[in-house]
Design a protein around this motif. Structure first.
Motif, mmCIF file in Angstrom:
data_model
loop_
_atom_site.group_PDB
_atom_site.id
_atom_site.type_symbol
_atom_site.label_atom_id
_atom_site.label_comp_id
_atom_site.label_asym_id
_atom_site.label_seq_id
_atom_site.Cartn_x
_atom_site.Cartn_y
_atom_site.Cartn_z
ATOM 1 N N LEU A 62 0.824 -1.208 0.000
ATOM 2 C CA LEU A 62 0.000 0.000 0.000
ATOM 3 C C LEU A 62 0.860 1.261 0.000
ATOM 4 O O LEU A 62 0.541 2.242 -0.685
ATOM 5 N N LEU A 63 1.949 1.241 0.764
ATOM 6 C CA LEU A 63 2.856 2.391 0.794
ATOM 7 C C LEU A 63 3.497 2.611 -0.571
ATOM 8 O O LEU A 63 3.619 3.746 -1.033
ATOM 9 N N THR A 64 3.899 1.529 -1.199
ATOM 10 C CA THR A 64 4.533 1.639 -2.516
ATOM 11 C C THR A 64 3.582 2.245 -3.536
ATOM 12 O O THR A 64 3.976 3.088 -4.359
ATOM 13 N N ALA A 65 2.317 1.839 -3.491
ATOM 14 C CA ALA A 65 1.331 2.385 -4.430
ATOM 15 C C ALA A 65 1.170 3.891 -4.245
ATOM 16 O O ALA A 65 1.135 4.656 -5.223
ATOM 17 N N ILE A 67 3.372 5.936 -2.778
ATOM 18 C CA ILE A 67 4.654 6.571 -3.125
ATOM 19 C C ILE A 67 4.757 6.773 -4.633
ATOM 20 O O ILE A 67 5.150 7.853 -5.105
ATOM 21 N N ASN A 68 4.391 5.749 -5.385
ATOM 22 C CA ASN A 68 4.452 5.864 -6.848
ATOM 23 C C ASN A 68 3.492 6.931 -7.364
ATOM 24 O O ASN A 68 3.823 7.679 -8.304
ATOM 25 N N ARG A 69 2.315 7.032 -6.759
ATOM 26 C CA ARG A 69 1.351 8.050 -7.174
ATOM 27 C C ARG A 69 1.911 9.451 -6.937
ATOM 28 O O ARG A 69 1.817 10.332 -7.801
ATOM 29 N N LEU A 70 2.519 9.654 -5.770
ATOM 30 C CA LEU A 70 3.068 10.966 -5.451
ATOM 31 C C LEU A 70 4.274 11.296 -6.323
ATOM 32 O O LEU A 70 4.463 12.450 -6.727
ATOM 33 N N ASN A 101 4.604 14.400 2.388
ATOM 34 C CA ASN A 101 4.027 13.071 2.517
ATOM 35 C C ASN A 101 4.878 12.019 1.808
ATOM 36 O O ASN A 101 5.083 10.917 2.328
ATOM 37 N N LEU A 102 5.386 12.380 0.649
ATOM 38 C CA LEU A 102 6.217 11.426 -0.094
ATOM 39 C C LEU A 102 7.458 11.063 0.694
ATOM 40 O O LEU A 102 7.785 9.867 0.838
ATOM 41 N N GLY A 103 8.149 12.050 1.226
ATOM 42 C CA GLY A 103 9.346 11.758 2.002
ATOM 43 C C GLY A 103 9.042 10.927 3.238
ATOM 44 O O GLY A 103 9.778 9.987 3.565
ATOM 45 N N ALA A 104 7.938 11.250 3.917
ATOM 46 C CA ALA A 104 7.569 10.515 5.130
ATOM 47 C C ALA A 104 7.208 9.071 4.804
ATOM 48 O O ALA A 104 7.589 8.141 5.534
ATOM 49 N N VAL A 138 -3.951 6.680 1.922
ATOM 50 C CA VAL A 138 -3.638 5.249 1.924
ATOM 51 C C VAL A 138 -4.845 4.527 2.517
ATOM 52 O O VAL A 138 -5.090 4.576 3.728
ATOM 53 N N THR A 139 -5.613 3.877 1.681
ATOM 54 C CA THR A 139 -6.833 3.195 2.121
ATOM 55 C C THR A 139 -6.486 1.814 2.664
ATOM 56 O O THR A 139 -5.976 0.960 1.927
ATOM 57 N N LEU A 140 -6.747 1.612 3.934
ATOM 58 C CA LEU A 140 -6.439 0.338 4.573
ATOM 59 C C LEU A 140 -7.628 -0.600 4.450
ATOM 60 O O LEU A 140 -8.757 -0.234 4.791
#
Length: 218
Positions: A62-65, A67-70, A101-104, A138-140
């Motif tokens: 989910l984080l990768t998705a 990150i790629n969007r940002l 947000n991307l860096g975090a 990020v939708t959990l």
């Protein structure tokens, strides 16, 4: 030298509880008395490991998705270094928020992987809570939300046991100090301590008298 105004014996005795509670924190005392204590049951540890080890790869996906969007929104983002720093401070508004947000999230993804490799399951719980509270983009899925609720319950149970043990240890120390200060022996030692502070021995350099720990050197 003017002697300081010391509290009376009654006042000194009345300060026993205060002295104990402010001398060190709850958990400093507990860790000294019970170092390396595991506050988890075997069943709790096993359940937490199962939940966290399953949650970690899903979190990374989910984080990768996200990150790629940002990253797609900021194709001009320089590589790490001075250029990126200069680029970052010049951002404004939504672009600035996205960069933050991307860096975090990039850092979080790395931390999640490290926690997984080290079996540091508490880190998985903490980061999942961060995503849940601060990153609505990020939708959990429901299973992750349910897993986080249960992991939080397990962690809270262990924390509560540690807290109650710390409270009990502190109260025992308070009771012991109150009883100690009620004795003539303890009061005599307190008077000796005060006298040493009010009238320290002065040892001049070159004299042969062996100094004590309370001496002042001149």
């Amino acid at each position: 030298m003017t002697a300081r105004a010391w509290p009376s014996r009654e006042e000194w005795q009345a300060k026993a509880e205060y002295a104990v509670r402010t001398g060190q924190t709850l958990y400093e005392r507990l860790d000294r008395l019970q170092p390396d204590t595991n506050w988890w049951s075997l069943g709790e540890e096993t359940e937490l490991e199962e939940l966290a080890s399953t949650a970690a790869p899903e979190m990374r996906r989910l984080l990768t998705a996200e990150i790629n969007r940002l990253r797609e929104l900021m194709p001009e983002r320089p590589a790490p270094g001075r250029k990126r720093a200069a680029w970052f401070v010049a951002l404004e508004g939504e672009a600035y928020d996205n960069a933050c947000n991307l860096g975090a999230l990039e850092e979080m993804r790395t931390d999640v992987q490290r926690a997984r490799q080290k079996h540091a399951w508490g880190g998985i719980v903490w980061h999942l809570g961060r995503i849940r509270s601060h990153y609505p983009a990020v939708t959990l899925p429901e299973q992750l939300l349910t897993a986080h609720d249960r992991m939080t319950e397990l962690t809270a149970s262990a924390d509560e046991r540690r807290k109650q043990a710390a409270i009990a240890a502190e109260q025992a120390a308070v009771d012991k100090e109150i009883a100690r200060r009620a004795t003539d022996k303890a009061w005599a030692k307190e008077l000796e301590r005060r006298a040493t502070i009010d009238h320290p021995r002065i040892i001049r350099v070159g004299q042969q008298t062996a100094p004590s720990k309370d001496d002042q050197m001149t």
